[in-house]
Design a protein around this motif. Structure first.
Motif, PDB file in Angstrom:
ATOM      1  N   PRO A   1       0.789  -1.241   0.000  1.00  7.24           N
ATOM      2  CA  PRO A   1       0.000   0.000   0.000  1.00  7.24           C
ATOM      3  C   PRO A   1       0.820   1.290   0.000  1.00  7.24           C
ATOM      4  N   TYR A   2       2.058   1.240   0.485  1.00  9.07           N
ATOM      5  CA  TYR A   2       2.812   2.483   0.623  1.00  9.07           C
ATOM      6  C   TYR A   2       3.963   2.624  -0.368  1.00  9.07           C
ATOM      7  N   ALA A   3       4.771   1.603  -0.529  1.00  8.30           N
ATOM      8  CA  ALA A   3       5.937   1.708  -1.427  1.00  8.30           C
ATOM      9  C   ALA A   3       5.502   1.935  -2.870  1.00  8.30           C
ATOM     10  N   GLY A   4       4.450   1.255  -3.297  1.00  6.66           N
ATOM     11  CA  GLY A   4       3.966   1.431  -4.662  1.00  6.66           C
ATOM     12  C   GLY A   4       3.539   2.860  -4.938  1.00  6.66           C
ATOM     13  N   ASP A   5       2.850   3.484  -3.993  1.00  7.45           N
ATOM     14  CA  ASP A   5       2.412   4.871  -4.156  1.00  7.45           C
ATOM     15  C   ASP A   5       3.600   5.833  -4.137  1.00  7.45           C
ATOM     16  N   LEU A   6       4.577   5.546  -3.316  1.00 11.65           N
ATOM     17  CA  LEU A   6       5.772   6.381  -3.256  1.00 11.65           C
ATOM     18  C   LEU A   6       6.540   6.315  -4.577  1.00 11.65           C
ATOM     19  N   LEU A   7       6.641   5.116  -5.141  1.00  9.41           N
ATOM     20  CA  LEU A   7       7.427   4.923  -6.361  1.00  9.41           C
ATOM     21  C   LEU A   7       6.723   5.384  -7.635  1.00  9.41           C
ATOM     22  N   VAL A   8       5.399   5.470  -7.612  1.00  7.36           N
ATOM     23  CA  VAL A   8       4.676   5.762  -8.852  1.00  7.36           C
ATOM     24  C   VAL A   8       5.010   7.144  -9.408  1.00  7.36           C
ATOM     25  N   VAL A   9       5.188   8.140  -8.560  1.00  7.57           N
ATOM     26  CA  VAL A   9       5.545   9.477  -9.048  1.00  7.57           C
ATOM     27  C   VAL A   9       6.951   9.449  -9.648  1.00  7.57           C
ATOM     28  N   ILE A  10       7.832   8.676  -9.048  1.00  8.58           N
ATOM     29  CA  ILE A  10       9.190   8.545  -9.569  1.00  8.58           C
ATOM     30  C   ILE A  10       9.158   7.849 -10.931  1.00  8.58           C
ATOM     31  N   LEU A  11       8.300   6.837 -11.064  1.00  9.82           N
ATOM     32  CA  LEU A  11       8.120   6.153 -12.348  1.00  9.82           C
ATOM     33  C   LEU A  11       7.599   7.117 -13.413  1.00  9.82           C
ATOM     34  N   ILE A  12       6.600   7.893 -13.075  1.00 12.91           N
ATOM     35  CA  ILE A  12       6.044   8.868 -14.017  1.00 12.91           C
ATOM     36  C   ILE A  12       7.123   9.877 -14.425  1.00 12.91           C
ATOM     37  N   TYR A  13       7.895  10.348 -13.452  1.00 13.43           N
ATOM     38  CA  TYR A  13       8.971  11.307 -13.714  1.00 13.43           C
ATOM     39  C   TYR A  13       9.972  10.735 -14.715  1.00 13.43           C
ATOM     40  N   PHE A  14      10.465   9.517 -14.471  1.00 15.05           N
ATOM     41  CA  PHE A  14      11.455   8.935 -15.375  1.00 15.05           C
ATOM     42  C   PHE A  14      10.864   8.636 -16.752  1.00 15.05           C
ATOM     43  N   THR A  15       9.592   8.298 -16.804  1.00 21.09           N
ATOM     44  CA  THR A  15       8.940   8.071 -18.093  1.00 21.09           C
ATOM     45  C   THR A  15       8.882   9.366 -18.897  1.00 21.09           C
TER      46      THR A  15
END
Length: 153
Positions: free
Chosen positions: A56-70
């Motif tokens: 519930p927490y790590a996935g939400d934290l990483l998603v913005v980083i994923l969007i940024y790198f994309t």
């Protein structure tokens, strides 16, 4: 002249020099590799992790980083502009959950819609997106300082 203002972003280097930088399309193998790695981590979390902390927490934290790198894979824009865009997008998706967008669009039977848009609003998710954005800014500033130090030597 005013038409072109939208295509420029004010940037500030670590030395404090402010310049205008033009937004342009590009391709970055480094950012693509980071995006693929983060997508793989997100997929593994969604598919294989069923706990009360990581999923519930790590996935939400990483998603913005994923969007940024994309975004950075295809667009050469300043860090602050890209982070703001990624964070704004994540917030928009979260707010769409508050208004039950999936239901209003008639997509409640779609597993893909629930994966991409989610189904339940949470302020904690928005906090985690913000923390992810802060991590990007800190990491990018540290990277810029290391690069600047290398060039001084």
């Amino acid at each position: 002249m005013i038409k072109n203002v939208e295509k420029f972003f004010l940037t500030e280097s670590i030395t404090g020099v402010k310049t205008l930088k033009k937004l342009r399309l590009s391709f970055s193998k480094t950012h693509l590799a980071a995006a693929i790695l983060l997508f793989s981590i997100e997929f593994c979390i969604a598919r294989f992790v069923h706990d009360a902390i990581i999923r519930p927490y790590a996935g939400d934290l990483l998603v913005v980083i994923l969007i940024y790198f994309t975004i950075k894979t295809f667009v050469d824009a300043p860090v602050s502009t890209t982070v703001f865009g990624a964070l704004l997008f994540a917030y928009a998706v979260e707010i769409s959950q508050y208004f039950h967008l999936v239901k209003h669009l008639g997509w409640q039977g779609s597993a893909l819609a629930h994966i991409v848009l989610g189904s339940s609003f949470s302020l904690i998710d928005m906090l985690l997106y913000t923390i992810g954005a802060a991590i990007i800014i800190i990491a990018e500033n540290m990277t810029a300082r290391v690069r600047a130090f290398k060039y001084k030597i």
